[in-house]
Design a protein around this motif. Structure first.
Motif: not given
Length: 87
Positions: A3-7
């Motif tokens: 799982h990868v989150d980008f902000y």
């Protein structure tokens, strides 16, 4: 599954982004996720590293600057759910 989150920050001033990044790292660490933080340059890593060391003992996040890449901080997690989500 990874799982990868980008902000995307509204500010381009890195000094203003450090507190938010520090909170994200704390959240990931508490959830037993390891993470790798990529920055644009070594100066940004130095600033973030200093912030992570300044947080009080209750919120200390074990981490280190990557030995081979000067723009990377890796959070050290003794027990992880996922192997290296990228932040």
């Amino acid at each position: 599954m990874q799982h990868v989150d980008f902000y995307i920050m509204s500010s381009t001033n890195f000094d203003e982004c450090i507190p938010f990044c520090s909170k994200l790292v704390q959240k990931a660490y508490k959830a037993k996720n390891s993470c790798i933080i990529y920055t644009e340059n070594e100066q940004m890593v130095t600033q973030l590293d200093a912030r992570l060391w300044q947080d009080n003992a209750e919120h200390f996040i074990p981490h280190h600057k990557h030995n081979e890449q000067n723009n990377v901080i890796e959070v050290i997690q003794t027990q992880t759910k996922n192997k290296h989500p990228i932040w």
